[in-house]
Design a protein around this motif. Structure first.
Motif, PDB file in Angstrom:
ATOM      1  N   VAL A 140      58.339  32.663  27.281  1.00 23.46           N
ATOM      2  CA  VAL A 140      58.971  32.890  26.124  1.00 23.46           C
ATOM      3  C   VAL A 140      60.341  33.393  26.161  1.00 23.46           C
ATOM      4  CG1 VAL A 140      58.900  34.684  24.359  1.00 23.46           C
ATOM      5  CG2 VAL A 140      56.895  33.890  25.035  1.00 23.46           C
ATOM      6  N   ALA A 144      55.515  36.486  23.545  1.00 28.13           N
ATOM      7  CA  ALA A 144      56.328  36.762  22.443  1.00 28.13           C
ATOM      8  C   ALA A 144      56.363  38.186  21.993  1.00 28.13           C
ATOM      9  CB  ALA A 144      56.318  35.717  21.467  1.00 28.13           C
ATOM     10  N   GLU A 197      59.489  33.244  16.886  1.00 25.35           N
ATOM     11  CA  GLU A 197      60.462  32.960  18.046  1.00 25.35           C
ATOM     12  C   GLU A 197      61.706  33.266  17.559  1.00 25.35           C
ATOM     13  OE1 GLU A 197      62.931  29.135  19.849  1.00 25.35           O
ATOM     14  OE2 GLU A 197      60.909  28.934  18.762  1.00 25.35           O
TER      15      GLU A 197
END
Length: 178
Positions: free
Chosen positions: A18, A63, A144
């Motif tokens: 990530v 994440a 994200e």
């Protein structure tokens, strides 16, 4: 009393993967580009497609861990100034997400806000989210985006375009040593 959303109960996931994605996005923006290089995007897409279900879940957990780590840093930085991290970070984050109508649908903004608030008060974002069911496809890009916006916020506060990435890389290095 321990919360079922206590970070000690949360899987860490693939923070490195990530971080690589977020760092790539940050560099793209700082180079003044408005879109990711198609070749770079194809490599990222190929990498994500190669993960399989377990790898994909590891990236989701990573994440959330990254969001937790960013919010922990932000909480400590704000507390050192006698400020509340929720009051100073969440409105900016929500405002930014609401302007990103191509990447973030309005209905997922509350979920991403909840993740950030959970992390800001010391709860695991992924355990907090898991109580509401499986992740949806509509939440992937906003997840994200949330990590990206927090990293960019940290970089602006520190006036260092690489601070957030370096901070996490150093933390991962320290954890590998111990």
């Amino acid at each position: 009393m321990s919360s079922p959303c206590d970070p000690q109960h949360a899987p860490v996931g693939d923070v490195g993967a990530v971080l690589m994605l977020i760092d790539s996005r940050l560099k793209t923006i700082h180079e003044g580009k408005t879109e990711t290089d198609p070749e770079q995007q194809a490599l990222m897409d190929q990498y994500v497609a190669s993960l399989g279900p377990k790898g994909f879940n590891d990236v989701l957990d990573g994440a959330c861990t990254l969001i937790y780590m960013f919010m922990t840093w932000l909480r400590k930085a704000h507390e050192s100034q006698d400020k509340d991290v929720i009051e100073y970070v969440v409105p900016t984050l929500v405002g930014s997400m609401r302007m990103m109508t191509k990447s973030v649908r309005p209905e997922v903004v509350p979920t991403m806000t909840g993740l950030v608030v959970a992390a800001g008060i010391g709860l695991s974002p992924n355990l907090w989210r898991n109580q509401y069911g499986d992740w949806t496809e509509e939440e992937m890009t906003p997840l994200e985006v949330t990590a990206f916006l927090l990293a960019e916020h940290i970089n602006r506060i520190t006036d260092d375009p690489d601070f957030a990435t370096r901070m996490i890389t150093e933390a991962l290095s320290r954890s590998d040593e111990s």
